[in-house]
Design an enzyme around this catalytic site. Sequence first.
Site, PDB file in Angstrom:
ATOM      1  N   GLU A   1      33.713  27.224  37.949  1.00  0.00           N
ATOM      2  CA  GLU A   1      34.655  27.092  36.353  1.00  0.00           C
ATOM      3  C   GLU A   1      34.435  25.886  36.393  1.00  0.00           C
ATOM      4  OE1 GLU A   1      36.294  29.420  37.900  1.00  0.00           O
ATOM      5  OE2 GLU A   1      36.585  30.431  37.351  1.00  0.00           O
TER       6      GLU A   1
ATOM      7  N   GLU B   1      39.071  35.778  40.906  1.00  0.00           N
ATOM      8  CA  GLU B   1      40.261  35.986  40.206  1.00  0.00           C
ATOM      9  C   GLU B   1      41.289  37.603  40.017  1.00  0.00           C
ATOM     10  OE1 GLU B   1      39.596  33.060  36.906  1.00  0.00           O
ATOM     11  OE2 GLU B   1      41.740  32.112  37.820  1.00  0.00           O
TER      12      GLU B   1
END
Length: 703
Positions: free
Chosen positions: A126, A106
């Site tokens: 995640e 990210e």
Amino acid sequence: MDKLQFTVEGGIAVLTLDNPPVNSLGLELRAAILEGLGRANADSGAGAIVLIGSGAGFSGGADIREFGTPKAVAYPNLRTLIAEVEDNPKAVIAAIGGVCMGGGLELALGCHFRVGVPGARIALPEVKLGLLPGAGGTQRLPRLLGVEAALNLIVSGTTLPAEQLRDTPLFDAFSDGDLRAAALDFARRVISEKLPRKRVRDLTLNMPAAEAFFQFARNSVKAVAGPYPAPLACVEAVAAATEMPFDAGLKRERELFTTLMLSPESAALRHVFQAERAASKIQGVPDDTPLRPIRKVAVIGAGTMGGGTTMSLINAGLPVVLLETQQDALDRGLANIRRNYQGALRKGTLNEASLAQRLALITPTLDYATLRDVGLCIEAVFESMDVKRQVFEQLDAVLQPGAILASNTSALNLDQIANFTRRPQDVIGLHFFSPANVMRLLEVVRGAATAMDVLATAMRLAKTMNKIAVVSAVCDGFIGNRMLARYGAAAHDMIMAGALPHQVDAALQDFGMAMGPFRVGDLAGLDIGWALRKRRAAEFPGKDFSNVADALCEAGRFGQKTSAGWYCYEAGSRNPIADPKVTAIIEQYRRQRGITPREVSPAEIVARCIYALVNEGARIIEDGIAQRASDIDLVYLNGYGFPAYRGGPMFFADQTGLNKIARALQRIAVEPGSDTGAWTPALLLIRLAGQGQTFSAYKGSAQ
Ligand code: NAD
């Protein structure tokens, strides 16, 4: 600056993330990156900025130990940092090598350019912790990879090698050479060609027929997500990227992330993640304990467990000397090993050449002299103290000094076995679970005399074999089977009270157990327990070991192997069918004992069986058999089919509330006919419940 090195090289500021082992983006590193940006911006000698990782790669992502603590949200949090990077006036180039996962990816997506090299590993994992990428990943990745490819990565959490993505807009440059040099080259190009900074947020996302696509995605994901909410939330977040302006999409991602963060499923998965890391820490054994060399292993006995253990070892590339007493037993064992590989060949997960390579690692033998040079020997012979004595005495006579002697015993006393040798410090238990080549759990049994380096070496070996190892001290049944005995007794109590086997199994399977206890019994064979109870009854006259299963065995019902046990089975089928003959046997058994059956609800079945596990687990910690509650959870999750989304029995107890469980146990303990000793809550449970504490927070007196 700690955690980050700042250099200026040929007009480029290089920020090297330096937070071993994987440059996780904890608060200090985040702050250091922000500070580094400021310094680079203020430096007129730096025209662009390269972000690169030292060691294992770019970054493995957020620091999971910070989750739920003030550090996770302290300034700068990951989202703020990424926003600052994206808005930075000087171009920021991410140099992506090694791990680039989760928050690390990210962060790279927030940079203006990305340079990659082969071997970099790209993932947004995640979902595996019951979450979604919460720092813009669900909004930025689809803008670069397209909706479908991004969604697949996010929902599955899979890792892709960067080579597979080299021709996508994720990378502005891809080099087969040195990453640092390639990133610096690219940065110089950015400066010389005055390339405008590219913010991923500014890219438009075109998705024709988005609605139909997402409907299809929702349906497919729902079908495989089981009890987990995260995969569907990933779909919603990516859908938001196509439906909303960037900032609104980020907000939606945040809302979905927060809901998941508070979900019990994610809490359980995060607990398991941390439990796996904690399990390798052993009391009294420092992390830097030197290991004993294991270049070759011997396995004694080529039966069920010896065969599976041999497969685990050769799968990890370790040569194995496989010893039996008779040629035919050895031939049978080798044939079974070959047969067990057929499935992998059929599925294409293994080819003939690599199978041949693995099998070539096995040296079959009938002669103990062949074992002279092994570093470790794992015994998997019949479960009899006399046979173990013979084997360990012979091993003691032939093995080189320093070799480790391991026993796979399930129920015999390891300390007694160790004392058959003149080197009890070299003896350890390696309790594999069947099938040993498939099941990931390994109970590493620490004897009274087991040396530190023997333990440390066994833990390392487990890792080499891709097993999850949990240390247990010596007691009857170690951690798993000791608890299982109480669980089985509670299930039996439910049958006595009025439930039928299929009702008990259904209740526990609805709770999430992979298989109910009576189905497991039929699979394992009821005759084993029957023989054990008969032995125990002879050993302890006057004590009641009776069980309805005795009546089933007397009727020739041994489980699946006789097509009849707690259930009946059609020929060749493993599908259990409730059997009126079993109901009749149970009813007669109750009548003989003067029991009037009552209504038993699924909730009662679950509470009693799971609380029985919890109570015994508490005793196991109290007695110093397990080092910590999370180790017990790992045993149950990996060896006994406990559902991962509940985090294991001890974590489930914490979530339920220890006070509630202690009070329920107290009530059951005083019921007429109850096994009061077994049901009385463990002292540790009472103490923690009284203090409003949890097992997870309990560190024990020895830690
Ligand atoms: P098994 O009967 O399938 O195999 C035992 C093998 O040992 C046989 O092939 C036999 O020929 C061989 N053997 C017997 N005496 C020997 C000797 N003196 N020297 C060399 N070989 C000898 O038994 P198993 O199920 O593989 O169990 C082996 C051990 O593993 C036992 O201690 C058992 O308690 C333990 N264990 C079994 C399981 C399970 O589910 N089967 C699970 C965990 C641990």
